[in-house]
Write a protein that holds these residues in place. Structure first.
Motif, PDB file in Angstrom:
ATOM      1  N   PRO A   9      41.221  39.669  37.672  1.00  0.00           N
ATOM      2  CA  PRO A   9      42.800  39.810  37.820  1.00  0.00           C
ATOM      3  C   PRO A   9      43.266  38.838  38.779  1.00  0.00           C
ATOM      4  N   LEU A  10      44.438  38.680  38.411  1.00  0.00           N
ATOM      5  CA  LEU A  10      45.597  37.788  39.037  1.00  0.00           C
ATOM      6  C   LEU A  10      45.296  37.683  40.558  1.00  0.00           C
ATOM      7  N   GLU A  11      45.396  39.066  41.059  1.00  0.00           N
ATOM      8  CA  GLU A  11      45.068  39.379  42.572  1.00  0.00           C
ATOM      9  C   GLU A  11      43.988  38.853  42.831  1.00  0.00           C
ATOM     10  N   LEU A  12      42.835  38.583  42.368  1.00  0.00           N
ATOM     11  CA  LEU A  12      41.534  38.237  42.734  1.00  0.00           C
ATOM     12  C   LEU A  12      41.332  36.949  42.204  1.00  0.00           C
ATOM     13  N   GLY A  13      42.291  36.068  42.036  1.00  0.00           N
ATOM     14  CA  GLY A  13      42.177  34.582  41.537  1.00  0.00           C
ATOM     15  C   GLY A  13      41.800  34.246  40.043  1.00  0.00           C
ATOM     16  N   ASP A  36      42.932  48.911  37.083  1.00  0.00           N
ATOM     17  CA  ASP A  36      44.206  48.432  37.777  1.00  0.00           C
ATOM     18  C   ASP A  36      43.497  49.119  39.130  1.00  0.00           C
ATOM     19  N   ARG A  37      43.041  50.187  39.339  1.00  0.00           N
ATOM     20  CA  ARG A  37      42.926  50.881  40.486  1.00  0.00           C
ATOM     21  C   ARG A  37      41.897  50.024  41.041  1.00  0.00           C
ATOM     22  N   LEU A  38      40.691  49.687  40.477  1.00  0.00           N
ATOM     23  CA  LEU A  38      39.440  49.045  40.902  1.00  0.00           C
ATOM     24  C   LEU A  38      39.949  47.583  41.660  1.00  0.00           C
ATOM     25  N   GLU A  39      40.963  46.687  40.626  1.00  0.00           N
ATOM     26  CA  GLU A  39      41.427  45.590  40.950  1.00  0.00           C
ATOM     27  C   GLU A  39      42.169  45.671  42.195  1.00  0.00           C
ATOM     28  N   ASN A  40      43.190  46.594  42.602  1.00  0.00           N
ATOM     29  CA  ASN A  40      43.919  46.812  43.891  1.00  0.00           C
ATOM     30  C   ASN A  40      42.877  47.023  44.952  1.00  0.00           C
ATOM     31  N   THR A  41      41.840  47.908  44.619  1.00  0.00           N
ATOM     32  CA  THR A  41      41.074  48.352  45.888  1.00  0.00           C
ATOM     33  C   THR A  41      40.375  47.116  46.256  1.00  0.00           C
ATOM     34  N   LEU A  42      39.742  46.223  45.309  1.00  0.00           N
ATOM     35  CA  LEU A  42      39.150  45.010  45.824  1.00  0.00           C
ATOM     36  C   LEU A  42      39.907  43.931  46.407  1.00  0.00           C
ATOM     37  N   HIS A  43      41.205  43.824  46.103  1.00  0.00           N
ATOM     38  CA  HIS A  43      41.962  43.180  46.497  1.00  0.00           C
ATOM     39  C   HIS A  43      42.393  43.386  47.928  1.00  0.00           C
ATOM     40  N   ARG A  44      42.585  44.674  48.119  1.00  0.00           N
ATOM     41  CA  ARG A  44      42.827  45.179  49.668  1.00  0.00           C
ATOM     42  C   ARG A  44      41.535  44.915  50.409  1.00  0.00           C
ATOM     43  N   MET A  45      40.289  45.120  49.986  1.00  0.00           N
ATOM     44  CA  MET A  45      39.247  44.890  50.582  1.00  0.00           C
ATOM     45  C   MET A  45      38.829  43.351  51.127  1.00  0.00           C
ATOM     46  N   GLN A  52      33.180  41.812  54.751  1.00  0.00           N
ATOM     47  CA  GLN A  52      32.546  42.993  53.928  1.00  0.00           C
ATOM     48  C   GLN A  52      32.409  42.709  52.518  1.00  0.00           C
ATOM     49  N   ILE A  53      33.271  41.905  51.905  1.00  0.00           N
ATOM     50  CA  ILE A  53      33.284  41.239  50.617  1.00  0.00           C
ATOM     51  C   ILE A  53      34.171  40.181  50.386  1.00  0.00           C
ATOM     52  N   THR A  54      33.428  39.104  49.851  1.00  0.00           N
ATOM     53  CA  THR A  54      34.082  37.639  49.784  1.00  0.00           C
ATOM     54  C   THR A  54      34.962  37.745  48.512  1.00  0.00           C
ATOM     55  N   LEU A  55      35.843  37.061  48.265  1.00  0.00           N
ATOM     56  CA  LEU A  55      36.526  36.755  46.980  1.00  0.00           C
ATOM     57  C   LEU A  55      35.590  36.521  45.747  1.00  0.00           C
ATOM     58  N   ALA A  56      34.572  35.675  46.110  1.00  0.00           N
ATOM     59  CA  ALA A  56      33.505  35.576  44.846  1.00  0.00           C
ATOM     60  C   ALA A  56      32.768  36.723  44.527  1.00  0.00           C
ATOM     61  N   ALA A  57      32.495  37.357  45.624  1.00  0.00           N
ATOM     62  CA  ALA A  57      31.705  38.549  45.336  1.00  0.00           C
ATOM     63  C   ALA A  57      32.461  39.714  44.508  1.00  0.00           C
ATOM     64  N   ALA A  58      33.827  39.625  44.738  1.00  0.00           N
ATOM     65  CA  ALA A  58      34.652  40.625  44.080  1.00  0.00           C
ATOM     66  C   ALA A  58      34.907  40.274  42.579  1.00  0.00           C
ATOM     67  N   GLN A  59      35.246  38.957  42.462  1.00  0.00           N
ATOM     68  CA  GLN A  59      35.344  38.465  41.027  1.00  0.00           C
ATOM     69  C   GLN A  59      33.882  38.668  40.350  1.00  0.00           C
ATOM     70  N   HIS A  60      32.817  38.363  40.837  1.00  0.00           N
ATOM     71  CA  HIS A  60      31.858  38.591  40.224  1.00  0.00           C
ATOM     72  C   HIS A  60      31.425  39.922  39.755  1.00  0.00           C
ATOM     73  N   ASP A  65      30.402  43.800  35.218  1.00  0.00           N
ATOM     74  CA  ASP A  65      30.384  45.261  34.644  1.00  0.00           C
ATOM     75  C   ASP A  65      31.646  45.907  35.644  1.00  0.00           C
ATOM     76  N   TRP A  66      32.848  45.925  35.127  1.00  0.00           N
ATOM     77  CA  TRP A  66      33.801  46.551  35.942  1.00  0.00           C
ATOM     78  C   TRP A  66      33.623  48.138  36.155  1.00  0.00           C
ATOM     79  N   ILE A  67      32.929  48.601  35.138  1.00  0.00           N
ATOM     80  CA  ILE A  67      32.745  50.121  35.274  1.00  0.00           C
ATOM     81  C   ILE A  67      31.804  50.619  36.488  1.00  0.00           C
ATOM     82  N   ALA A  68      30.560  49.392  36.267  1.00  0.00           N
ATOM     83  CA  ALA A  68      29.736  49.695  37.666  1.00  0.00           C
ATOM     84  C   ALA A  68      30.335  49.649  38.818  1.00  0.00           C
TER      85      ALA A  68
END
Length: 92
Positions: A9-13, A36-45, A52-60, A65-68
């Motif tokens: 997502p754009l909010e994660l680069g 979208d809910r996952l994207e917003n949650t990862l962005h906030r984190m 806790q979680i780096t941008l690269a880790a969130a992107q990966h 596997d976005w469902i996992a």
């Protein structure tokens, strides 16, 4: 109905390049609104605590596997329809 969704997502680069876009249905349980809910949650984190979680880790997570990722970050299954879905249904 299907919409264009960003793999990263754009909010994660992510970008608007074709290789980062894919069709995502709205009429299934694991739909674009749920992603979208996952994207917003990862962005906030990422913004709140990069240790806790780096941008690269969130992107990966979301690109692999976005469902996992959803099940790990938010919970086992989507719990309810999104506000957008509830609004659409109440106006029909």
């Amino acid at each position: 109905m299907t919409g264009a969704e960003h793999l990263v997502p754009l909010e994660l680069g992510g970008s608007n390049e074709l290789r980062n876009l894919w069709p995502q249905p709205y009429h299934v349980v694991w739909n674009a609104h749920v992603k979208d809910r996952l994207e917003n949650t990862l962005h906030r984190m990422v913004c709140a605590n990069p240790q806790q979680i780096t941008l690269a880790a969130a992107q990966h997570l979301i690109a692999t596997d976005w469902i996992a990722a959803y099940k790990t970050v938010i919970g086992p299954t989507p719990t309810s329809r999104s506000r957008h879905q509830r609004r659409r249904r109440s106006t029909n």
